[in-house]
Design a protein around this motif. Structure first.
Motif, short mmCIF file in Angstrom:
data_model
loop_
_atom_site.label_atom_id
_atom_site.label_comp_id
_atom_site.label_asym_id
_atom_site.label_seq_id
_atom_site.Cartn_x
_atom_site.Cartn_y
_atom_site.Cartn_z
N TRP A 84 0.37 8.27 8.57
CA TRP A 84 0.93 7.73 7.34
C TRP A 84 0.42 6.31 7.14
N ALA A 85 0.34 5.92 5.90
CA ALA A 85 0.00 4.55 5.54
C ALA A 85 0.77 4.22 4.28
N SER A 86 1.32 3.02 4.24
CA SER A 86 2.01 2.59 3.04
C SER A 86 1.27 1.40 2.45
N ALA A 87 1.17 1.41 1.15
CA ALA A 87 0.58 0.31 0.40
C ALA A 87 1.63 -0.08 -0.64
N ASP A 88 2.29 -1.19 -0.38
CA ASP A 88 3.40 -1.64 -1.22
C ASP A 88 4.47 -0.53 -1.29
N ARG A 119 2.17 -5.62 0.88
CA ARG A 119 2.31 -5.19 2.27
C ARG A 119 1.65 -3.84 2.50
N THR A 120 1.01 -3.68 3.67
CA THR A 120 0.51 -2.39 4.11
C THR A 120 0.98 -2.16 5.54
N ASN A 121 1.28 -0.92 5.86
CA ASN A 121 1.68 -0.51 7.20
C ASN A 121 1.09 0.86 7.45
N CYS A 122 0.97 1.24 8.72
CA CYS A 122 0.48 2.58 9.02
C CYS A 122 0.97 3.01 10.40
N LEU A 130 -9.06 7.65 -0.37
CA LEU A 130 -7.97 7.27 -1.27
C LEU A 130 -7.02 6.29 -0.60
N VAL A 131 -6.68 6.57 0.65
CA VAL A 131 -5.74 5.71 1.39
C VAL A 131 -6.37 4.35 1.64
N CYS A 168 -4.86 0.86 0.20
CA CYS A 168 -4.45 -0.21 1.15
C CYS A 168 -5.22 -1.49 0.87
N ASN A 169 -6.49 -1.38 0.53
CA ASN A 169 -7.28 -2.57 0.21
C ASN A 169 -6.79 -3.24 -1.08
N ALA A 170 -6.21 -2.45 -1.98
CA ALA A 170 -5.74 -2.99 -3.26
C ALA A 170 -4.27 -3.41 -3.22
#
Length: 121
Positions: A78-82, A65-68, A54-55, A59-61
């Motif tokens: 943790w990972a952030s996608a937008d 911005r993405t960060n982790c 899911l993550v 992140c690919n979509a």
């Protein structure tokens, strides 16, 4: 001096054996003499785990911005996608992913103690 070095290496080996014996997880813990102070030992642990599907998909979509990162205090990644924050336990094979929406892009995550009185009974 040579005796000190031998004792230090024996200490490192003892700590390394103890960590391996105590470890019940599939991680690798290592100990080695600290280069900056011969009286200390540096300990490190390595865990290899896959990012939950899911993550990875989110992140690919991501559009902007993405960060982790890792939150070592609670053994979570943790990972952030937008504007979505994903948090999961990186020691589990198939972890449940907690998704937390935000009102803007997430650039960092940190753990801090709660304010006094927040969790008092």
């Amino acid at each position: 001096m040579a005796g000190d070095l031998a004792a230090q290496e024996d200490g490192v080996a003892l700590i390394q054996r103890t960590l391996v014996d105590l470890s019940q997880e599939e991680d690798r813990r290592t100990a080695r003499p600290a280069q900056w102070d011969p009286n200390l030992v540096e300990l490190s642990a390595t865990v290899r785990t896959r990012i939950p599907p899911l993550v990875e998909e989110r992140c690919n979509a991501a559009r902007h911005r993405t960060n982790c990162g890792l939150i070592g205090e609670v053994r979570h990644a943790w990972a952030s996608a937008d504007d979505l924050l994903h948090i999961w336990d990186y020691h589990q094979d198939d972890p449940q992913v907690m998704v937390v929406p935000a009102d803007s892009a997430i650039v960092s995550v940190a753990v801090c103690p709660p304010r006094p009185g927040i969790f008092d009974l």
